[in-house]
Motif scaffolding. Structure first.
Motif, PDB file in Angstrom:
ATOM      1  N   ASP A  29       0.694  -1.361  -0.052  1.00  0.00           N
ATOM      2  CA  ASP A  29      -0.287  -0.091   0.245  1.00  0.00           C
ATOM      3  C   ASP A  29       0.736   1.421  -0.006  1.00  0.00           C
ATOM      4  O   ASP A  29       0.802   2.160  -0.951  1.00  0.00           O
ATOM      5  CB  ASP A  29      -1.193   0.304   0.989  1.00  0.00           C
ATOM      6  N   VAL A 206      -5.601   6.585  -4.304  1.00  0.00           N
ATOM      7  CA  VAL A 206      -5.872   6.935  -2.757  1.00  0.00           C
ATOM      8  C   VAL A 206      -6.039   5.776  -1.901  1.00  0.00           C
ATOM      9  O   VAL A 206      -5.532   5.205  -1.302  1.00  0.00           O
ATOM     10  CB  VAL A 206      -6.750   8.201  -2.459  1.00  0.00           C
ATOM     11  N   GLY A 207      -6.769   5.381  -2.754  1.00  0.00           N
ATOM     12  CA  GLY A 207      -7.778   4.000  -2.081  1.00  0.00           C
ATOM     13  C   GLY A 207      -6.848   2.885  -2.846  1.00  0.00           C
ATOM     14  O   GLY A 207      -6.693   2.475  -4.012  1.00  0.00           O
ATOM     15  N   ARG A 209      -4.403   0.902  -2.866  1.00  0.00           N
ATOM     16  CA  ARG A 209      -3.319   1.534  -4.121  1.00  0.00           C
ATOM     17  C   ARG A 209      -2.434   0.164  -4.365  1.00  0.00           C
ATOM     18  O   ARG A 209      -1.202   0.202  -5.776  1.00  0.00           O
ATOM     19  CB  ARG A 209      -2.557   2.414  -2.928  1.00  0.00           C
ATOM     20  N   GLU A 324     -17.572   1.840   5.222  1.00  0.00           N
ATOM     21  CA  GLU A 324     -16.701   2.940   5.869  1.00  0.00           C
ATOM     22  C   GLU A 324     -17.899   3.339   7.282  1.00  0.00           C
ATOM     23  O   GLU A 324     -16.832   4.559   7.879  1.00  0.00           O
ATOM     24  CB  GLU A 324     -18.006   4.011   4.006  1.00  0.00           C
ATOM     25  N   ASN A 346      -6.462   3.846   8.723  1.00  0.00           N
ATOM     26  CA  ASN A 346      -6.559   5.084   7.474  1.00  0.00           C
ATOM     27  C   ASN A 346      -5.838   3.963   6.153  1.00  0.00           C
ATOM     28  O   ASN A 346      -6.938   4.435   5.490  1.00  0.00           O
ATOM     29  CB  ASN A 346      -5.599   5.671   7.200  1.00  0.00           C
ATOM     30  N   ARG A 347      -5.443   3.132   6.105  1.00  0.00           N
ATOM     31  CA  ARG A 347      -5.506   2.368   4.344  1.00  0.00           C
ATOM     32  C   ARG A 347      -7.283   1.282   4.306  1.00  0.00           C
ATOM     33  O   ARG A 347      -7.802   1.614   3.337  1.00  0.00           O
ATOM     34  CB  ARG A 347      -4.632   1.002   4.431  1.00  0.00           C
ATOM     35  N   ARG A 350      -9.276   4.406   3.325  1.00  0.00           N
ATOM     36  CA  ARG A 350      -9.637   5.274   2.220  1.00  0.00           C
ATOM     37  C   ARG A 350      -9.783   3.392   1.656  1.00  0.00           C
ATOM     38  O   ARG A 350     -10.005   3.921  -0.078  1.00  0.00           O
ATOM     39  CB  ARG A 350      -8.027   4.957   1.939  1.00  0.00           C
ATOM     40  N   ASP A 351      -9.383   2.463   1.106  1.00  0.00           N
ATOM     41  CA  ASP A 351      -9.954   1.436   0.817  1.00  0.00           C
ATOM     42  C   ASP A 351     -11.256   1.277   0.814  1.00  0.00           C
ATOM     43  O   ASP A 351     -11.754   0.794  -0.041  1.00  0.00           O
ATOM     44  CB  ASP A 351      -9.882   0.166   1.097  1.00  0.00           C
ATOM     45  N   ARG A 353     -13.450   3.536   1.114  1.00  0.00           N
ATOM     46  CA  ARG A 353     -13.980   4.523   0.148  1.00  0.00           C
ATOM     47  C   ARG A 353     -14.319   3.917  -1.592  1.00  0.00           C
ATOM     48  O   ARG A 353     -15.201   5.013  -2.211  1.00  0.00           O
ATOM     49  CB  ARG A 353     -13.419   5.952   0.270  1.00  0.00           C
TER      50      ARG A 353
END
Length: 375
Positions: A29, A206-207, A209, A324, A346-347, A350-351, A353
């Motif tokens: 990531d 962003v997500g 990744r 979410e 935080n990962r 992003r994932d 979303r």
């Protein structure tokens, strides 16, 4: 044709694949690309052949088993789960719509993991509903095709071996009224070795990744007539069948929500917060949300209801919303601990979303459901 032995001792089991994911997911990531060890483990696991019919070397599983496996993988690495989901989706399209020759040629390779597959449908300007495609396939006088154009947000770009490409084969002036896809569109199976196909992984997401999501440029790709998957100009029919299959990206969201809840529960244990009734009750409520998402994804996989396609769309909408919400609630529970940029929550945020924005996007899914009511 000899069947591929998915249980051979040289292959990894699913638990071993998960061990590899746990080891490399954070680094992948951060780097913004899949780790070679992860891709090798995925190819060498039973996952690529999960839904391929047994006569072609696969396990012959259905959408229920596929959704469960994707959720399990996503709990550890959503990016790899997305790559696997797209691979399984292409396998399913070939099994359902492919000619005997296409099935015999491609499915054993895909089942063994020697080949991974990706879908290349989206492109700039076409919108979430995949209308107004700029990618065009021209039929050659002696048979065969040339395909030119560009695809965006292709998961697995540059790391997979065959692409299922959506292209315009017949010009249309009036839309056929379908909410996803349009008249005059067809699907083509294009090997990554075709000299006219060029992946571009410069897209910095962003997500998701580590999902190798990027652009694919098609420059006068010359194809034989056997590259056409299903009838010409019938892509919208094939796309509609995808929903009815019960396979859903909501499974990825279930895995993310499960992982986030685990983080929250473990943090509450470490901080002795389970002594507080408010925290215990909040965790119970969050667990209920996770289980509701899982139940709807399972229902989609079983193809329950009068309209299985509608259930599949609902499962994607609901599960991605739940992911979410659960991630956000756990982040608040973690407090300052979760504010460190490298924290897994935080990962996950992003994932989570990203799933809502993947095709069909949640807004398009809502439109597809609502239009069915007026039919």
């Amino acid at each position: 044709m000899p069947a591929v032995d998915l249980t051979a001792p040289t292959r990894l089991g699913v638990d071993e694949l998960i061990d590899v994911l746990d080891k490399h997911a954070a680094a992948a990531d951060e780097a913004g690309r899949p780790e070679p060890e992860v891709l090798a483990a995925l190819r060498n696991s039973p996952l690529p052949g999960l839904i391929v019919p047994r006569r072609y070397g696969g396990a012959g599983a259905g959408s229920l088993e596929a959704n469960r496996m994707i959720a399990r993988i996503a709990r550890h690495d959503p990016s790899t789960a997305i790559i696997a989901f797209q691979h399984l989706a292409v396998c399913s399209r070939i099994a359902e719509w492919g000619s005997d020759a296409q099935r015999a040629e491609l499915l054993p390779k895909l089942a063994s993991g020697a080949w991974l597959a990706a879908s290349a449908w989206s492109e700039s300007g076409a919108g979430a509903a995949k209308k107004n495609l700029a990618t065009v396939a021209d039929e050659l006088p002696g048979g065969g095709w040339t395909v030119s154009g560009g695809k965006a947000f292709t998961t697995g770009a540059g790391v997979t071996d065959v692409y299922l490409v959506l292209a315009q084969t017949t010009p249309v002036t009036d839309d056929d009224g379908s909410a996803y896809g349009s008249a005059g569109q067809s699907f083509f199976l294009i090997p990554a070795t075709n000299p006219g196909i060029e992946p571009d992984l410069s897209l910095d997401l962003v997500g998701m990744r580590a999902s190798a999501t990027g652009f694919v440029e098609l420059k006068d790709c010359r194809l034989g007539p056997e590259a056409l998957l299903g009838p010409r100009d019938a892509a919208s029919t094939i796309i509609a069948g995808v929903r009815r299959s019960g396979a859903t990206l909501g499974a990825v969201s279930v895995g993310i929500a499960e992982a986030a809840w685990d983080l929250g529960f473990q943090a509450a244990q470490r901080k002795s917060l389970l002594d507080l009734q408010a925290v215990r009750h909040r965790l119970v409520d969050l667990r209920g949300q996770v289980e509701s998402a899982r139940a709807l994804v399972e229902r989609a996989g079983r193809r329950d209801g009068d309209d299985p396609g509608e259930v599949t769309l609902h499962s994607k909408i609901h599960a991605s919303q739940v992911a979410e919400e659960v991630v956000a609630a756990v982040a608040r529970l973690l407090g300052s601990t979760g504010y460190v940029v490298t924290h897994p929550i935080n990962r996950m945020a992003r994932d989570a979303r990203a799933v809502a924005l993947m095709g069909p996007t949640n807004d398009l899914s809502r439109e597809l459901v609502s239009l069915s009511w007026a039919a």
